[in-house]
Write a protein that holds these residues in place. Structure first.
Motif, short mmCIF file in Angstrom:
data_model
loop_
_atom_site.label_atom_id
_atom_site.label_comp_id
_atom_site.label_asym_id
_atom_site.label_seq_id
_atom_site.Cartn_x
_atom_site.Cartn_y
_atom_site.Cartn_z
N SER A 1 0.63 -1.41 -0.07
CA SER A 1 0.14 0.07 -0.49
C SER A 1 0.88 0.93 -0.17
O SER A 1 1.71 1.45 0.97
CB SER A 1 -1.53 -0.04 1.48
N LEU A 2 0.88 1.79 -1.21
CA LEU A 2 1.97 2.93 -1.48
C LEU A 2 1.01 4.29 -1.95
O LEU A 2 0.40 4.12 -3.55
CB LEU A 2 2.77 2.35 -1.83
N ASP A 3 1.26 6.04 -2.18
CA ASP A 3 1.07 6.54 -2.36
C ASP A 3 2.17 6.43 -4.05
O ASP A 3 3.11 7.95 -2.67
CB ASP A 3 0.34 7.98 -1.29
N LEU A 4 1.89 6.82 -4.72
CA LEU A 4 3.54 6.60 -5.63
C LEU A 4 3.14 8.06 -6.37
O LEU A 4 5.00 8.69 -6.56
CB LEU A 4 3.39 5.91 -6.82
N ALA A 5 2.42 9.33 -5.63
CA ALA A 5 2.11 10.48 -6.06
C ALA A 5 3.14 11.09 -5.02
O ALA A 5 2.92 12.27 -4.54
CB ALA A 5 0.53 10.61 -5.91
N ASP A 6 3.68 10.34 -3.39
CA ASP A 6 3.72 10.90 -2.87
C ASP A 6 5.28 10.40 -2.16
O ASP A 6 6.04 9.59 -2.08
CB ASP A 6 3.27 10.88 -1.51
N PRO A 7 6.19 11.24 -3.14
CA PRO A 7 7.43 11.24 -3.46
C PRO A 7 8.39 10.82 -1.91
O PRO A 7 9.39 9.90 -1.68
CB PRO A 7 8.62 12.11 -3.62
N ALA A 8 8.26 11.11 -0.56
CA ALA A 8 8.62 11.24 0.59
C ALA A 8 8.25 9.67 0.91
O ALA A 8 9.14 8.24 1.47
CB ALA A 8 8.88 12.32 1.60
N ALA A 9 7.05 9.00 0.77
CA ALA A 9 6.55 7.91 0.91
C ALA A 9 7.42 6.76 -0.10
O ALA A 9 7.56 6.26 0.36
CB ALA A 9 5.20 7.83 0.80
N VAL A 10 7.18 6.64 -1.06
CA VAL A 10 7.75 6.16 -1.95
C VAL A 10 9.21 5.60 -1.68
O VAL A 10 9.79 4.81 -1.75
CB VAL A 10 8.27 6.88 -3.98
N GLU A 11 10.03 7.01 -0.95
CA GLU A 11 11.83 6.96 -0.56
C GLU A 11 12.13 5.66 0.98
O GLU A 11 12.59 5.26 0.18
CB GLU A 11 12.27 8.70 -0.84
N LYS A 12 10.44 6.59 1.28
CA LYS A 12 10.41 5.59 2.58
C LYS A 12 10.05 3.57 2.33
O LYS A 12 10.93 3.37 2.61
CB LYS A 12 9.54 6.06 3.79
N TRP A 13 9.80 3.63 1.24
CA TRP A 13 9.26 2.27 1.29
C TRP A 13 10.50 2.01 0.28
O TRP A 13 10.73 0.09 1.02
CB TRP A 13 8.14 2.46 0.14
N LEU A 14 10.86 2.08 -0.38
CA LEU A 14 12.54 1.38 -1.20
C LEU A 14 13.38 2.04 -0.12
O LEU A 14 14.15 0.97 0.11
CB LEU A 14 12.99 2.63 -2.30
N ALA A 15 13.53 2.48 0.61
CA ALA A 15 14.75 2.21 2.30
C ALA A 15 14.09 1.06 2.40
O ALA A 15 15.21 0.17 3.32
CB ALA A 15 14.54 3.33 2.12
N SER A 16 13.04 0.60 3.14
CA SER A 16 12.13 -0.79 3.72
C SER A 16 12.70 -1.73 2.73
O SER A 16 13.37 -3.06 3.43
CB SER A 16 10.95 0.14 3.89
N GLY A 17 13.71 -1.56 1.62
CA GLY A 17 13.91 -3.24 1.65
C GLY A 17 13.35 -3.92 0.58
O GLY A 17 13.77 -5.09 0.11
N ALA A 18 11.73 -3.78 0.47
CA ALA A 18 10.49 -4.44 0.59
C ALA A 18 10.87 -4.63 -1.42
O ALA A 18 10.84 -5.83 -1.86
CB ALA A 18 9.97 -3.90 0.48
N LEU A 19 10.93 -3.78 -1.81
CA LEU A 19 11.07 -4.20 -3.14
C LEU A 19 12.40 -5.36 -3.74
O LEU A 19 12.53 -6.05 -4.75
CB LEU A 19 11.85 -3.42 -4.44
N GLN A 20 13.41 -4.34 -2.96
CA GLN A 20 14.61 -5.63 -3.04
C GLN A 20 14.29 -7.37 -2.95
O GLN A 20 15.11 -8.28 -3.00
CB GLN A 20 16.17 -4.87 -2.23
N ASP A 21 13.44 -7.33 -1.73
CA ASP A 21 13.25 -8.53 -1.02
C ASP A 21 12.10 -9.26 -1.96
O ASP A 21 12.90 -11.02 -2.35
CB ASP A 21 12.72 -8.27 0.49
N PHE A 22 11.86 -8.38 -3.01
CA PHE A 22 10.60 -9.41 -3.32
C PHE A 22 11.23 -9.87 -4.45
O PHE A 22 11.37 -11.33 -5.54
CB PHE A 22 9.58 -8.85 -3.96
N ALA A 23 12.20 -9.80 -5.32
CA ALA A 23 13.36 -9.38 -6.63
C ALA A 23 14.48 -10.57 -6.71
O ALA A 23 14.93 -10.65 -6.93
CB ALA A 23 12.78 -7.94 -7.22
N GLN A 24 15.28 -9.88 -5.31
CA GLN A 24 15.79 -10.93 -4.63
C GLN A 24 16.22 -12.00 -5.57
O GLN A 24 15.62 -12.82 -5.43
CB GLN A 24 16.31 -10.85 -3.44
#
Length: 261
Positions: free
Chosen positions: A70-93
């Motif tokens: 769940s992420l508001d992609l129009a909120d750059p701070a929220a996108v930055e925070k989500w990317l810093a969580s490693g969720a994308l990397q964990d899914f793709a690794q």
């Protein structure tokens, strides 16, 4: 359509704006092909999380996995925070190939210069440009065999339309991003900014509901709907997936699904 050269089992896909329209069709068809999907957007898909995604052959995995962020992609701070969580990397690794479909976007504001809402401009630029570029940058750092970035572009990226100055500019930005990345992409990264044609989604309904004063070409889109000339989300998603998995993907930084053979 170009021949698919990547087998589904080791492929994973990230789809933004996955809860409706073309994004939902992409998520559903990817899961049918036994490709794990991470859906990213403000809203959850109404049914996918509750469904089983069984194997479609004896040689495939038992189920394809579907997860949502769940992420508001129009909120750059929220996108930055989500990317810093490693969720994308964990899914793709560790996948053989990871697809990123930068599908989420908005056609608003539809209005001539001077009649556009400032906050709507900022939201459009963030959602249509900043978020895809941030996600693409993050994906390039993932340890995976191949990473394929699919920007969902538009004919508006390549042709100017009255009332669509913000939409045209943001989609053109994705095209030019792909052209530049193609010059310096890390090993294993391919990118393509792909125009999907005119697809029968909620965005089309928004266009048809806009006043002619703000969008003089509204009648053209009304006619496309009335004459059944809009592409279904499912047909478009099928073409996009076939192309993204093909050996031809990334040989040109920009493409149009209507011109793929």
């Amino acid at each position: 359509m170009t021949q698919t050269v990547i087998s589904p089992a080791p492929v994973r896909a990230i789809v933004t704006g996955h809860s409706r329209g073309l994004g939902a069709a992409l998520a559903e068809l990817l899961l049918e092909r036994q490709i794990d999907v991470l859906g990213v957007g403000r809203s959850a898909h109404p049914t996918l999380a509750q469904r089983e995604h069984p194997a479609n052959s004896a040689n495939a995995a038992t189920t394809a996995k579907f997860v949502e962020a769940s992420l508001d992609l129009a909120d750059p701070a929220a996108v930055e925070k989500w990317l810093a969580s490693g969720a994308l990397q964990d899914f793709a690794q560790g996948a053989q190939c990871v697809l990123l479909f930068n599908n989420a976007g908005t056609v608003d504001p539809i209005a001539p210069l001077g009649a556009q809402d400032a906050s709507a401009i900022a939201r459009a630029v963030t959602l249509n440009v900043a978020a895809p570029l941030m996600l693409a940058n993050a994906l390039a750092t993932v340890q995976a065999g191949e990473r394929r970035i699919v920007h969902l572009s538009s004919g508006a990226a390549r042709n100017a339309y009255s009332g669509w100055s913000v939409y045209c500019a943001t989609k053109a930005a994705l095209d030019h991003h792909a052209r530049a990345v193609a010059l310096d992409a890390p090993d294993g990264v391919r990118i393509g900014s792909v125009a999907p044609g005119v697809v029968d989604t909620g965005m089309q309904a928004t266009i048809r509901a806009t006043s002619v004063d703000h969008f003089p070409l509204r009648g053209r889109f009304e006619e496309l709907k009335q004459t059944g000339k809009l592409t279904s989300p499912e047909d478009c998603a099928r073409q996009l997936i076939d192309y993204a998995l093909s050996d031809a993907f990334g040989t040109s930084p920009t493409a149009d699904v209507r011109e793929l053979a």
